[in-house]
Scaffold this motif. Structure first.
Motif, PDB file in Angstrom:
ATOM      1  N   ILE A 187       0.680  -1.260  -0.004  1.00 40.86           N
ATOM      2  CA  ILE A 187      -0.175   0.113   0.068  1.00 40.86           C
ATOM      3  C   ILE A 187       0.920   1.411  -0.137  1.00 40.86           C
ATOM      4  CG2 ILE A 187      -0.749  -0.975   1.988  1.00 40.86           C
ATOM      5  CD1 ILE A 187      -2.241   1.417   3.019  1.00 40.86           C
ATOM      6  N   ASP A 188       0.178   2.161  -0.708  1.00 43.94           N
ATOM      7  CA  ASP A 188       0.955   3.578  -0.680  1.00 43.94           C
ATOM      8  C   ASP A 188       0.532   4.392   0.789  1.00 43.94           C
ATOM      9  OD1 ASP A 188       2.149   6.205  -0.950  1.00 43.94           O
ATOM     10  OD2 ASP A 188       0.939   6.370  -3.030  1.00 43.94           O
ATOM     11  N   TYR A 189       1.682   4.472   1.598  1.00 38.90           N
ATOM     12  CA  TYR A 189       1.290   5.161   2.748  1.00 38.90           C
ATOM     13  C   TYR A 189       1.885   6.531   2.941  1.00 38.90           C
ATOM     14  CZ  TYR A 189      -0.015   5.509   7.732  1.00 38.90           C
ATOM     15  OH  TYR A 189      -0.346   5.739   8.967  1.00 38.90           O
ATOM     16  N   PHE A 190       1.077   7.498   2.434  1.00 34.68           N
ATOM     17  CA  PHE A 190       2.096   8.791   2.583  1.00 34.68           C
ATOM     18  C   PHE A 190       2.820   8.964   1.692  1.00 34.68           C
ATOM     19  CE2 PHE A 190      -0.869   8.799   6.470  1.00 34.68           C
ATOM     20  CZ  PHE A 190      -1.875   9.721   5.951  1.00 34.68           C
ATOM     21  N   GLY A 191       2.933   8.162   0.590  1.00 27.61           N
ATOM     22  CA  GLY A 191       4.310   8.015  -0.184  1.00 27.61           C
ATOM     23  C   GLY A 191       5.132   7.282   0.296  1.00 27.61           C
ATOM     24  N   ARG A 192       5.208   6.540   1.311  1.00 31.28           N
ATOM     25  CA  ARG A 192       5.923   5.377   1.693  1.00 31.28           C
ATOM     26  C   ARG A 192       5.563   4.021   1.454  1.00 31.28           C
ATOM     27  NH1 ARG A 192       6.786   6.562   8.121  1.00 31.28           N
ATOM     28  NH2 ARG A 192       4.863   7.665   7.720  1.00 31.28           N
ATOM     29  N   PRO A 193       6.215   2.861   1.396  1.00 30.59           N
ATOM     30  CA  PRO A 193       5.660   1.664   1.108  1.00 30.59           C
ATOM     31  C   PRO A 193       5.140   0.930   2.640  1.00 30.59           C
ATOM     32  CG  PRO A 193       7.992   1.446   1.301  1.00 30.59           C
ATOM     33  CD  PRO A 193       7.588   2.983   1.282  1.00 30.59           C
ATOM     34  N   ALA A 194       4.139   0.266   2.593  1.00 26.93           N
ATOM     35  CA  ALA A 194       3.645  -0.432   3.797  1.00 26.93           C
ATOM     36  C   ALA A 194       2.663  -1.448   3.482  1.00 26.93           C
ATOM     37  CB  ALA A 194       2.602   0.679   4.670  1.00 26.93           C
ATOM     38  N   TYR A 195       2.112  -2.166   4.191  1.00 24.52           N
ATOM     39  CA  TYR A 195       1.653  -3.491   3.706  1.00 24.52           C
ATOM     40  C   TYR A 195       0.303  -3.569   4.596  1.00 24.52           C
ATOM     41  CZ  TYR A 195       6.188  -4.065   2.181  1.00 24.52           C
ATOM     42  OH  TYR A 195       7.420  -3.805   1.821  1.00 24.52           O
ATOM     43  N   LEU A 196      -0.581  -4.545   4.130  1.00 24.47           N
ATOM     44  CA  LEU A 196      -1.887  -4.755   4.812  1.00 24.47           C
ATOM     45  C   LEU A 196      -1.444  -5.909   5.651  1.00 24.47           C
ATOM     46  CD1 LEU A 196      -4.735  -4.396   2.293  1.00 24.47           C
ATOM     47  CD2 LEU A 196      -4.164  -2.982   4.263  1.00 24.47           C
ATOM     48  N   ALA A 197      -2.015  -5.996   7.085  1.00 23.82           N
ATOM     49  CA  ALA A 197      -1.552  -7.009   7.946  1.00 23.82           C
ATOM     50  C   ALA A 197      -2.037  -8.361   7.534  1.00 23.82           C
ATOM     51  CB  ALA A 197      -1.914  -6.440   9.378  1.00 23.82           C
ATOM     52  N   GLN A 198      -1.355  -9.447   7.663  1.00 24.44           N
ATOM     53  CA  GLN A 198      -1.663 -10.624   7.295  1.00 24.44           C
ATOM     54  C   GLN A 198      -2.322 -11.539   8.563  1.00 24.44           C
ATOM     55  OE1 GLN A 198       2.519 -11.342   6.115  1.00 24.44           O
ATOM     56  NE2 GLN A 198       1.668 -12.300   4.235  1.00 24.44           N
ATOM     57  N   SER A 199      -2.036 -10.715   9.590  1.00 29.45           N
ATOM     58  CA  SER A 199      -2.676 -11.542  10.879  1.00 29.45           C
ATOM     59  C   SER A 199      -2.313 -10.254  11.977  1.00 29.45           C
ATOM     60  CB  SER A 199      -2.023 -12.891  11.252  1.00 29.45           C
ATOM     61  OG  SER A 199      -0.639 -12.319  12.022  1.00 29.45           O
ATOM     62  N   PRO A 200      -3.000 -10.128  13.089  1.00 24.48           N
ATOM     63  CA  PRO A 200      -2.517  -9.367  14.325  1.00 24.48           C
ATOM     64  C   PRO A 200      -1.571 -10.290  15.134  1.00 24.48           C
ATOM     65  CG  PRO A 200      -4.738 -10.382  14.555  1.00 24.48           C
ATOM     66  CD  PRO A 200      -4.224 -11.008  13.485  1.00 24.48           C
ATOM     67  N   GLN A 201      -1.001 -11.005  14.820  1.00 21.80           N
ATOM     68  CA  GLN A 201       0.059 -11.939  15.420  1.00 21.80           C
ATOM     69  C   GLN A 201       0.834 -11.031  16.342  1.00 21.80           C
ATOM     70  OE1 GLN A 201       0.074 -14.878  15.611  1.00 21.80           O
ATOM     71  NE2 GLN A 201       1.617 -15.133  17.352  1.00 21.80           N
TER      72      GLN A 201
END
Lengths: 420, 420
Positions: A167-181
């Motif tokens: 995901i594009d997080y305010f211009g930085r790379p980020a990810y959707l959580a695969q789990s709340p582990q």
């Protein structure tokens, strides 16, 4: 609120003039009389009239006298009705919603979900799903758990580098959580016992009947366990609570689908992975779908249980945070719960000492650096703990006998499907 | 499970030898005697010893005799203790967790959340938050609502084109849902009354004390309303249920924070937007923060209520799906709920006829095409309906008097913060 009685309560008002409201489920025009079947959230009610009737899926309010008729749904019907049209459809539903059997393919159902889900047989799994979640929470509330809400946008992949949405997080790379582990472990350090019901995201490149790109995960984590068996005992309570709630809150849906609800033994039978391998004559480091089916049948025959724990999976097949079996190097304090031939839940005891995490990552040849934020939790003193995650849609599919997980998901997301 | 009693139950075991388990909250080393204060999920317990004591945040199991001591937390303490160390911290917490006042800046707290949230005063808002959500669900369950889970990955922006996070969905562009608005409306067509508790995502470019990039939205939608006032009546029940649950389930947290819980009038006072403008001497198409504060004070003085509904906001300031006031063109059947000077909830009646949606989009000069999937819901016949959304973190912040929403969010996400 529109003043009305629900269709399920109609018979209680015999002799009175009342108003019902809902959707035109079915029209039956006979020679001298017409039947209007109205669907509301409680079920169906019938009105008998001589006049014209609005099209199916019109929204109506019907006022009439409640007359006992054993042949009508619920044992009563409205006579001398006045029908008020609240809104009319501009196109017919994609298939007849009033026929008991859904006469449409799965893609048609999914493409037209807002209409299709009104079909009682398609709505029922979602009622069972809602009741299950309520039971999960109630069971864990009784055991002193606290509900938490954790980030779905994360800086690094949690479970593995693959299958993650960028995901594009305010211009930085980020990810959707695969789990709340990682977060549920951190919160077990705060509340000891936590649960979360929320979406998790997997960029599954495979098009199967069991995988979704977004599903609802029922996560729990608890501290001060002796080992994984304490986690399994809590999972047993959660599953029993889910089934109890389904019986109480979704009985009509269960009856409509003819779903058979399993009993939950006081203690769910458990066998060690190595024993499962021995019995099935295999020696791979994981169980195949065929083995899972065989083991489930064995548990039913041998223990009368539709549930079976398989414990002690090889460390090599479990995530790095898994606690090893102190007595059997190479095997873990991790478990799966099989239900009717399929893995339903994965869980286990986790590592809780900071140094053990560093050692585990080093042993796998992984750098500790990307995990720095995660590892910080263990720098502050963590109790022995463990947890599990139940996939809600898989649970509901197994419970209702749905062959495809998409049949029990309102608006599924997968490799091909992003709408509706 | 580790066999133990919780610290809150210690006094019930006076005279017995029992085990407690938890974190070393505080060590006090006096000349001839040492006090070990242990923190578990229920509170604090004290052990008296002469020996060495493990560092703060060590995880311990302490077995000793329960001895009545009015000066000890809970009125009893453990004497002749044996202390077993379950795990030790490798670094000290970022600030002293045992001091009643948090001696750290907000960035320090947030950077070290897994440790910082163990501080009772930082944990308390999250307990109030959990209790609030439980009360929200219980109130709506009583009113016949069904819980739903809807997609967080969507094909187009829902609320407005701005403030949306883009995601790479198997090579196609997609977005994180800004609200479950469209899906909860579709599901009101299935279940009549639905709620969802889940994350919503806003790419807020502003760095304020009130905005987060991810927050927990308590969403409800219900059909067969006469107008927005029926929605307001349900919201009143939801808010009352949340407060009732906070009183029941989070009383120690409320006491610790000195939070004053508001009463909820049987009928929350409501004024029309135009009247609010008249009273505050403004004529902008929206209310300013200063006006909201003034109106809240007015409601408290005039009606003894900390809650105030403002109804009938101008259509121009509400989303296109808002139902207009049939008697006052240009004004809406939308409302805000003000609580202690701030807007807490937005809601209203929605359009329910297919043609009305087409007309509303045309009037705004918007093409219907991007909304095709959404509009399909209304093609099949929808009842008059409406709903609302409560921002959980804003609610908790107002309730606890937190100046910054980040103080009541475990792991906030904002313009600058993506970890932990």
């Amino acid at each position: 609120m529109i003043s009305r009685v629900l269709s399920a309560e109609l018979a209680e008002h015999a002799g009175q003039r009342v108003t019902i409201a809902g959707w035109v489920h079915r029209r039956r025009l006979l020679k001298s009389v017409s039947f209007l079947v109205v669907r509301d959230r409680s079920g169906l009610a019938q009105a008998v009239t001589a006049g014209d009737l609005p099209a199916e899926e019109s929204v109506v309010q019907v006022t009439g006298r409640v007359t006992v008729n054993p042949q009508a749904p619920g044992g009563a019907e409205l006579t001398e009705p006045e029908i008020e049209l609240l809104s009319r459809p501009v196109e017919p539903p994609p298939f007849d919603l009033f026929r008991p059997v859904v006469a449409a393919t799965l893609p048609t159902v999914l493409d037209h979900a807002p209409a299709a889900l009104r079909h009682p047989a398609l709505r029922a799994p979602l009622e069972i799903s809602a009741a299950s979640v309520a039971g999960f929470r109630a069971a864990l509330d009784r055991l002193g758990f606290t509900e938490v809400h954790t980030p779905k946008i994360v800086a690094s992949a949690t479970e593995s580098g693959a299958n993650v949405f960028g995901i594009d997080y305010f211009g930085r790379p980020a990810y959707l959580a695969q789990s709340p582990q990682f977060y549920k472990q951190a919160m077990a350090g705060v509340f000891e016992r936590v649960y979360e019901v929320g979406p998790v995201f997997r960029a599954e490149p495979h098009d199967t009947v069991r995988h979704l790109a977004q599903y609802t995960s029922l996560d729990a984590e608890l501290g001060f366990v002796r080992d994984h068996r304490d986690v399994m005992a809590v999972l047993r309570e959660a599953v029993a609570g889910m089934l109890e709630s389904v019986r109480e809150r979704a009985a009509p849906a269960v009856a409509l689908l003819g779903a058979e609800l399993p009993g939950v033994p006081e203690e769910i039978p458990a066998i060690h992975f190595t024993e499962a391998q021995r019995m099935t004559g295999e020696d791979e480091p994981d169980l195949s779908p065929a083995q899972e089916r065989w083991l489930s049948e064995w548990a039913l025959k041998e223990h009368g249980s539709e549930f079976l724990f398989v414990t002690g999976y090889p460390m090599a097949k479990r995530p790095f945070y898994t606690h090893p079996d102190p007595g059997r190097p190479g095997y873990s304090n991790g478990f799966d719960l099989l239900f009717r031939g399929l893995e339903l839940v994965t869980g286990g005891q986790r590592l809780h000492r900071h140094q053990d995490y560093l050692d585990a990552l080093a042993a796998r040849g992984e750098s500790a650096e990307p995990y720095e934020g995660y590892l910080r939790t263990f720098a502050y003193g963590m109790p022995p703990h463990g947890g599990f995650a139940i996939g809600l849609e898989r649970w509901t599919a197994r419970l209702t006998g749905a062959a495809n997980i998409r049949q029990v998901t309102a608006f599924p997301r997968d490799l091909h499907r992003l709408t509706p």
